[in-house]
Design an enzyme around this catalytic site. Sequence first.
Site, mmCIF file in Angstrom:
data_model
loop_
_atom_site.group_PDB
_atom_site.id
_atom_site.type_symbol
_atom_site.label_atom_id
_atom_site.label_comp_id
_atom_site.label_asym_id
_atom_site.label_seq_id
_atom_site.Cartn_x
_atom_site.Cartn_y
_atom_site.Cartn_z
ATOM 1 N N ASN A 119 0.807 -1.224 0.000
ATOM 2 C CA ASN A 119 0.000 0.000 0.000
ATOM 3 C C ASN A 119 0.841 1.275 0.000
ATOM 4 O O ASN A 119 0.643 2.170 -0.824
ATOM 5 C CB ASN A 119 -0.915 0.006 1.235
ATOM 6 C CG ASN A 119 -1.926 -1.105 1.224
ATOM 7 O OD1 ASN A 119 -2.697 -1.238 0.289
ATOM 8 N ND2 ASN A 119 -1.927 -1.923 2.260
ATOM 9 N N THR A 147 2.418 -8.264 -1.277
ATOM 10 C CA THR A 147 2.226 -8.182 0.168
ATOM 11 C C THR A 147 1.681 -9.492 0.685
ATOM 12 O O THR A 147 0.790 -10.079 0.075
ATOM 13 C CB THR A 147 1.272 -7.033 0.579
ATOM 14 O OG1 THR A 147 0.988 -7.127 1.974
ATOM 15 C CG2 THR A 147 -0.018 -7.063 -0.176
ATOM 16 N N ASP A 149 0.061 -9.694 3.362
ATOM 17 C CA ASP A 149 -1.168 -9.372 4.086
ATOM 18 C C ASP A 149 -2.425 -9.403 3.222
ATOM 19 O O ASP A 149 -3.536 -9.341 3.747
ATOM 20 C CB ASP A 149 -1.048 -7.993 4.739
ATOM 21 C CG ASP A 149 -0.010 -7.958 5.842
ATOM 22 O OD1 ASP A 149 0.073 -8.943 6.590
ATOM 23 O OD2 ASP A 149 0.720 -6.964 5.947
ATOM 24 N N GLN A 304 6.925 -17.197 8.095
ATOM 25 C CA GLN A 304 5.721 -17.202 7.264
ATOM 26 C C GLN A 304 6.010 -16.722 5.848
ATOM 27 O O GLN A 304 5.519 -17.291 4.878
ATOM 28 C CB GLN A 304 4.648 -16.288 7.884
ATOM 29 C CG GLN A 304 4.158 -16.723 9.241
ATOM 30 C CD GLN A 304 3.427 -15.590 9.933
ATOM 31 O OE1 GLN A 304 2.231 -15.401 9.740
ATOM 32 N NE2 GLN A 304 4.138 -14.838 10.757
#
Length: 425
Positions: A119, A147, A149, A304
């Site tokens: 972002n 990303t 996320d 992760q």
Amino acid sequence: MSQKRQSTAITGNLLYAQSGGVTAVINATAAGVIEAARGKGVKVYAARNGILGALREELIDTSKESAAAITALRHTPGGAFGSCRYKLKSLEDDRAEYARLIDVFRAHEIRWFLYNGGNDSADTALKISQLGNAMGYDIRCIGVPKTVDNDLAVTDCCPGFGSVAKYTAISTLEASLDVASMAETSTKVFILEVMGRHAGWIAAAAGLAGEGEDEPPHIILFPENSFDEVAFLAKVKATVERVGWCTVVASEGVRNAAGEFLADAGTRDAFGHTQLGGVAPVLAALVKEKLGYKYHWALPDYLQRSARNMASKTDANQAYAVGKAAVEYALAGMNAVMPVITRTSDSPYRWKIEPAALDKIANREKKMPADFLTLDGFGITAAARRYLAPLIQGEAHPPHGRDGLPKYGRLKNTAVAKKLPAFEH
């Protein structure tokens, strides 16, 4: 909107930079960029450590790398050229930085800039795309999505997310099998903390590990919902009494009713984001104090986003595709756009790449839709499963050596000779 194609009668070099936290497949995007540009006869420079490399005139000449080395990026985690968390201010607030970028672009004949990030990076890409008119230099800028996320607006999903989603679902499943085998005399509650400051996409992916009330994860805590201690403890207790044990997956961004992070470390990064990490031990202490259950918790953190050995093939393919498309858009004269993923079918899963305007993406955040969360707020719905399941499909294992370890690529990262005075700011 700057998506309109402009004159393409220009020649020069292309600069690529990685931004923010890397993913297991961001280097696949780099490979897509470099291979597509080579196919068009365009030299690619890479900025060392993201936008800071551009400001410092620390550029890497990717033409010095072999074709095999660039291809190996497709299965290599980390950021091949280095990344950074650094957000440019507005042109009005810090004209010196923009003037420096133009000086570097001009000195090295850079006409296309591809910025691979999330972002905040989309915001930086948008600002740089406007430099041509503001400072009299013809530069085209393309934002490239990345990303873990999954919180970028417009795009159906973000390259990087599918792999972390696969890692999270697999880790939840495997750890839960361990807990189940020990629950009679040992651990009753296992808590897995995952990334996700404001959007619970990664936590939601854990829900793919099982279906049904008795299958793990039994509880998912999303940042979209305020943490209700009473409801949480009641759910844990009921699950342990019914199943014998309980797996909890918690997003790092879980907040209390007052809007405060349960795990606020009290520091902030260069983008102004609160440094998080530690919600799992907070929850574990609560379970121990209120319910008396023995627990274990895990904080995979960087694991992760670096688990390339467990990457999603779908994700790896999409990461490469957005890099390739970004070059095509840039050379076609497009500016201030991002190649985004458009889903055309759930079953069978189909997708395509299309351009979207950066001003529709920059500084926006896509959160979990309300209909993706169960009524009690502790699980995912069938709609969420339909969305998530295709993104973790397929295996993209890297080649392995005789030592049993993955054979990841390493670049020479040959520096481009500097032509300007050192940048001091």
